[in-house]
Each structure stands twice: as structure tokens, then as C-alpha cells.
Design a protein around this motif. Structure first.
Motif, PDB file in Angstrom:
ATOM      1  N   GLY A 195      68.047  24.647  22.925  1.00 53.06           N
ATOM      2  CA  GLY A 195      67.487  25.975  23.173  1.00 53.06           C
ATOM      3  C   GLY A 195      66.430  26.352  22.155  1.00 53.06           C
ATOM      4  O   GLY A 195      65.367  26.880  22.512  1.00 53.06           O
ATOM      5  N   SER A 196      66.698  26.074  20.876  1.00 55.51           N
ATOM      6  CA  SER A 196      65.730  26.421  19.839  1.00 55.51           C
ATOM      7  C   SER A 196      64.460  25.589  19.963  1.00 55.51           C
ATOM      8  O   SER A 196      63.362  26.060  19.638  1.00 55.51           O
ATOM      9  CB  SER A 196      66.355  26.231  18.459  1.00 55.51           C
ATOM     10  N   MET A 197      64.589  24.344  20.444  1.00 53.82           N
ATOM     11  CA  MET A 197      63.419  23.485  20.618  1.00 53.82           C
ATOM     12  C   MET A 197      62.584  23.895  21.831  1.00 53.82           C
ATOM     13  O   MET A 197      61.357  23.760  21.831  1.00 53.82           O
ATOM     14  CB  MET A 197      63.857  22.029  20.766  1.00 53.82           C
ATOM     15  N   SER A 198      63.254  24.397  22.866  1.00 53.40           N
ATOM     16  CA  SER A 198      62.543  24.697  24.113  1.00 53.40           C
ATOM     17  C   SER A 198      62.102  26.151  24.242  1.00 53.40           C
ATOM     18  O   SER A 198      61.194  26.449  25.025  1.00 53.40           O
ATOM     19  CB  SER A 198      63.441  24.357  25.313  1.00 53.40           C
ATOM     20  N   SER A 199      62.717  27.049  23.481  1.00 51.65           N
ATOM     21  CA  SER A 199      62.440  28.477  23.673  1.00 51.65           C
ATOM     22  C   SER A 199      60.987  28.824  23.406  1.00 51.65           C
ATOM     23  O   SER A 199      60.372  29.614  24.148  1.00 51.65           O
ATOM     24  CB  SER A 199      63.350  29.317  22.768  1.00 51.65           C
ATOM     25  N   GLY A 200      60.418  28.247  22.345  1.00 47.73           N
ATOM     26  CA  GLY A 200      59.030  28.569  22.022  1.00 47.73           C
ATOM     27  C   GLY A 200      58.073  28.174  23.131  1.00 47.73           C
ATOM     28  O   GLY A 200      57.176  28.947  23.487  1.00 47.73           O
ATOM     29  N   TYR A 201      58.279  26.985  23.702  1.00 50.59           N
ATOM     30  CA  TYR A 201      57.405  26.520  24.778  1.00 50.59           C
ATOM     31  C   TYR A 201      57.570  27.383  26.034  1.00 50.59           C
ATOM     32  O   TYR A 201      56.597  27.742  26.692  1.00 50.59           O
ATOM     33  CB  TYR A 201      57.716  25.061  25.096  1.00 50.59           C
ATOM     34  N   ILE A 202      58.824  27.712  26.366  1.00 51.56           N
ATOM     35  CA  ILE A 202      59.081  28.520  27.562  1.00 51.56           C
ATOM     36  C   ILE A 202      58.468  29.904  27.415  1.00 51.56           C
ATOM     37  O   ILE A 202      57.795  30.416  28.320  1.00 51.56           O
ATOM     38  CB  ILE A 202      60.603  28.620  27.821  1.00 51.56           C
ATOM     39  N   GLN A 203      58.685  30.532  26.253  1.00 56.21           N
ATOM     40  CA  GLN A 203      58.189  31.894  26.058  1.00 56.21           C
ATOM     41  C   GLN A 203      56.677  31.940  25.959  1.00 56.21           C
ATOM     42  O   GLN A 203      56.038  32.861  26.491  1.00 56.21           O
ATOM     43  CB  GLN A 203      58.846  32.489  24.813  1.00 56.21           C
ATOM     44  N   ALA A 204      56.087  30.946  25.298  1.00 52.76           N
ATOM     45  CA  ALA A 204      54.630  30.921  25.193  1.00 52.76           C
ATOM     46  C   ALA A 204      53.993  30.726  26.572  1.00 52.76           C
ATOM     47  O   ALA A 204      53.019  31.405  26.928  1.00 52.76           O
ATOM     48  CB  ALA A 204      54.193  29.807  24.250  1.00 52.76           C
ATOM     49  N   GLY A 205      54.561  29.816  27.361  1.00 50.34           N
ATOM     50  CA  GLY A 205      54.030  29.581  28.700  1.00 50.34           C
ATOM     51  C   GLY A 205      54.201  30.777  29.612  1.00 50.34           C
ATOM     52  O   GLY A 205      53.296  31.121  30.391  1.00 50.34           O
TER      53      GLY A 205
END
Length: 479
Positions: A195-205
Motif C-alpha cells: 500500500g505504501s509503495m502504490s499509494s503515491g502512484y495511485i493518488q498522483a494519477g
């Protein structure tokens, strides 16, 4: 359905003491030890293997996805704050800190009560229902028009999400043997790292593509996305989850499989739920398990400070690395945590090496912190130390699996001990970093690195204490 206990014969072998570890070969030669890559123990019958696969599909899939979704929300508010929420809601001064404080108040104060309430209710309804409510309160944040509304909503989001970790650890301990528990706990814990690895990419996109869509600001879309991820997972849990073996209703488990699950827990001396009486609470409070395990958990919970207090990205920024490189390099730490969690879980289940793994991890973390405290070392060694510190959280699953094993004789004590272990860790974790990991000391957190060394040394001392108490109790139970 009534539980059927299995009595141990006087000549019980080591393989029977630790199911899934060793088994005799057909010709009576040396017992075969379970291989690290084998999912099942050699002693597991075909019926047990089928049951274990079903439990993994029904339980592990849900708890992994649900925990992953909760990690998305934990970073959503900080992302929303810098993505327009600050200006739209006029959040100036320390409002962001207050929002985090209110969240942590709900998170901490409700962990123990809600975990204990869950033990009185059908777990297959309670966990998904709490997840569903958590999603609703998360969604409501997108409609907030002032900070006061956010304060109230963040409290309930914290309360409904905070108890999930200890509750799931207790739930896993109700279904899995000690030789299976660490691996399942590790899979569950890994969800937070994913979750911590993917959250930034998901939220930025999401912000880049949805800002202004249908007249909704980009920061509000972040909460809508968290809701959209959570609701299907909650309904999946309502459809799949079984309750606990003692009072199990499931459309996916047959009566024979439920009976087998009860027998498996009986063979582990894992007691079913009993009435929660005043005398039982007093007995738990007077026993050594609560105090020793909670003290141990305090030192463990604070010892991951290197990876959780932004030392690496701040150092990279000071060294002139680009934002893209910083975002890429910092994903190595959670990746190390994932690998360490898997390795520790496998060796814990197969070799029952919990104490050795905990001690090894503490020593590795001490070495990493000594390097960082010295600071003026070769760049490659400094990178190695930062990445090595990611192993600190790799023992989380085996610590809670050990607590499940130590408190196996009482479902109520398991719930109190596990939830208190997590609550104490979060309580101190909410304010200690303010004094130990001061931003003005970054990126060389000299106090923080030395504090972590002290924590790991204390954890090694508590490990010796825990082993002595546990060995004494095991000796008494055998006599």
C-alpha cells in the motif's frame, strides 16, 4: 458445533508436538523436515490441505485487500492537504497536525474496546461491517466544507481502521496452527508495504486525471477513490469470511471441514471463546503474559524509526538527487521489509525459530543505526544501512504469531494481549518522534539513531525475559 479435543499420547514425538515440521518416512528412516518452499507440512492430510487452501482463499485474500485499502487512506489526507484542501478549507496554522492527532485519538482509544467487542460477535459480519462503515466515513470526507467536519470524520475513520490489525491477528490465531501462522501474518502485514509503495502512484494519477471532473476538486477525488476501493472489498468479506471454528457458519466449509478445523485448534491447545467475566479479566491482568508481551511490543514498535521517519529521502534531497530518483530509490526500503517478512515467516513456521529471528533482526538494525550514527562513512555503506533498516518490521508477523501461541489457552486473553500490544506501540509512536526524530536534525538524526540502538538492545533483553517465562510455563504444562 461442539469442539473435539485431541489428547496427546505419552509417547508423543517431536513431529506431533510441532505439526507440519517433521514426519517419518515410510521406511522409518530419519524424519523429513518441511522444505522452505512447501506450503503444506508433510504431516498434513489431504483433507487438511484442502481446508488450508480454502481458509487462505476465504480469509487471507480479504484481510490483505482490506489492509491495503486502509493504507491508501492513511496517506490520503496528507496528499489532499498539498493538493488543494489547504486552500479550499482554509487550513492554516497547525490544522493538519490536529487532524492527525484526532485520527490517532480514535485509532488508539478504540483499538482494545472494538477488538474485545469483535470477540463477542460473529467475526464474519463484524469485520466487513466495520470495513463498510470505514469506507462510508472515508467517503464523507470528500463533502467536508470546513475543518470541524473533518475533525469528527477523522476520529471515526481512525477508530474503525485502528482495531483492524490486532483484530485480524486474533482472527488468524483462531484458524491456523503455529506452524502456519507466521506466513499468513506476513502476507497480511505485507499489504501495508504494498500500500505504501502504490499509494503515491495511485493518488498522483488520480489527481492528474480527475481534478475538476464533474466539478469535483482533485483532492476530494482521493477520498472517493479510497471509498471505491473499500466497498467491494467489504462486500467480498461479507460473502467469503467464516466466523471462528467454535461457532462457524460458512457456505464454503462443510460440516466435516468445520469439525476438522476445531480438532486442529484443539491439538494446538487453542481454546474457543468463553464468557468474558470479571474474574477472567483479573486473572489476565495478574498474569505475566500481558505485561511481558506488551513491554516487548513497546520496544519493537519504536525500533523501525529509521525507515518511518524520512531519513533516506531527506538525505537524498540534500545530496541533490532528483525528485524522480528519490521516489524510485525510497521504494527499496518497503521492498526490503517485504523480503524480510517472507523470510522470517517461512523460517519461523518451519523451524520454530522465532527467538533467533527476532535476535538476528535486532542485531542487523543495531548495525545499521551505528553506521548512520557515525554518518561520515562511504556512500555505498550509508545506502546499505538505510536499506538494511527496512528489516526492522520484518519480524512483526512472528511476534504476533508468538503472542497467539503463548496465549493459546484463552481466546479472551489473546484479544486483550494482542490489542494492547498494538495500542501501546501506537500510543508512544504518536508523540515520541516529536522529541527523538526532530525535523531540524534531518537527515542526520543522531538522537534518533542512538535511540533506536537503545530500543533494540532493550528488545534483546526483553527477548531473554520472554523466553524464560515461556520456557517455565511450558515446563509446568508438561509436568
Amino acid at each position: 458445533m461442539e469442539s473435539h479435543a485431541i489428547e496427546k499420547a505419552p509417547h508423543t514425538t517431536d513431529a506431533e508436538e510441532n505439526p507440519g515440521i517433521k514426519t517419518e518416512t515410510p521406511h522409518g528412516s530419519e524424519p523429513r523436515r518441511q522444505k522452505w518452499y512447501e506450503w503444506f507440512a508433510p504431516t498434513d492430510t489431504p483433507a487438511e490441505r484442502k481446508l488450508i487452501l480454502k481458509l487462505d482463499g476465504l480469509i487471507i485474500v480479504f484481510v490483505f485487500l482490506a489492509y491495503w485499502a486502509k493504507v491508501l487512506d492513511s496517506s490520503a489526507t496528507s496528499t489532499a492537504y498539498v493538493s488543494g484542501m489547504k486552500e479550499d478549507l482554509r487550513l492554516y496554522g497547525n490544522q493538519l497536525n490536529y487532524l492527525q492527532t484526532v485520527y490517532m485519538v480514535g485509532f488508539i482509544t478504540m483499538q482494545i474496546p472494538l477488538t474485545l467487542v469483535m470477540t463477542r460477535c460473529p467475526v464474519n459480519y463484524f469485520l466487513p461491517a466495520a470495513d463498510l462503515l470505514w469506507g462510508v466515513f472515508t467517503l464523507a470526507q470528500y463533502k467536508a466544507s470546513n475543518v470541524t467536519q473533518l475533525y469528527a470524520l477523522r476520529f471515526f475513520v481512525g477508530a474503525l481502521g485502528g482495531f483492524f490489525f490486532p483484530a485480524v491477528q486474533w482472527y488468524l490465531g483462531s484458524w491456523y496452527k503455529r506452524s502456519e501462522l507466521s506466513r499468513r501474518g506476513a502476507i497480511f502485514f505485507i499489504a501495508s508495504q504494498v500500500g505504501s509503495m502504490s499509494s503515491g502512484y495511485i493518488q498522483a494519477g488520480a489527481y492528474a486525471r480527475l481534478d475538476g471532473r464533474y466539478g469535483i476538486e482533485g483532492w476530494r477525488w482521493l477520498y472517493i477513490i479510497c471509498f471505491a476501493c473499500t466497498i467491494p472489498i467489504a462486500f467480498l468479506g461479507l460473502c467469503l469470511l467464516p466466523s471462528t471454528p467454535d461457532k462457524c457458519t460458512s457456505r464454503f466449509l462443510s460440516a466435516d471441514e468445520i469439525r476438522l478445523a476445531q480438532e486442529r485448534m484443539a491439538s494446538e491447545n487453542r481454546e474457543a471463546r468463553q464468557p468474558f467475566t470479571k474474574s477472567k479479566v483479573i486473572q489476565i491482568l495478574k498474569g505475566w503474559r500481558l505485561w511481558v508481551l506488551v513491554a516487548f511490543a513497546f520496544f519493537f514498535s519504536q525500533a523501525d524509526g529509521v525507515s518511518s521517519n524520512s531519513g533516506l529521502p531527506l538525505w537524498l534531497k540534500a545530496e541533490g538527487y532528483s525528485v524522480e530518483n528519490i521516489n524510485t530509490i525510497t521504494t527499496v526500503s518497503p521492498a526490503v521489509t517485504i523480503v524480510a517478512s517472507v523470510i522470517c515467516a517461512v523460517f519461523s513456521d518451519i523451524y520454530n525459530a522465532k527467538a533467533s529471528l527476532i535476535a538476528t533482526t535486532a542485531v542487523l538494525n543495531i548495525f545499521a543505526c551505528i553506521v548512520l550514527a557515525i554518518w561520515n562513512v562511504p556512500v555505498g555503506l550509508k545506502f546499505f544501512a538505510f536499506f538494511l533498516s527496512g528489516t526492522a518490521d520484518g519480524i512483526a508477523a512472528i511476534i504476533y504469531a508468538w503472542a497467539n501461541d503463548i496465549c493459546a489457552h484463552s481466546a479472551e486473553e489473546r484479544a486483550i494481549v494482542i490489542s494492547t500490544m498494538n495500542t501501546i506501540g501506537n500510543t508512544f509512536g504518536a508523540w515520541i518522534p516529536l522529541f527523538v526524530w526532530k525535523t531540524v536534525d534531518a537527515p542526520r538524526y543522531l538522537i534518533g539513531y542512538n535511540w533506536t540502538i537503545a530500543l533494540d538492545v532493550c528488545m534483546l533483553v526483553m527477548l531473554v525475559v520472554l523466553q524464560k517465562f515461556w520456557a517455565r510455563e511450558q515446563k509446568r504444562s508438561r509436568s
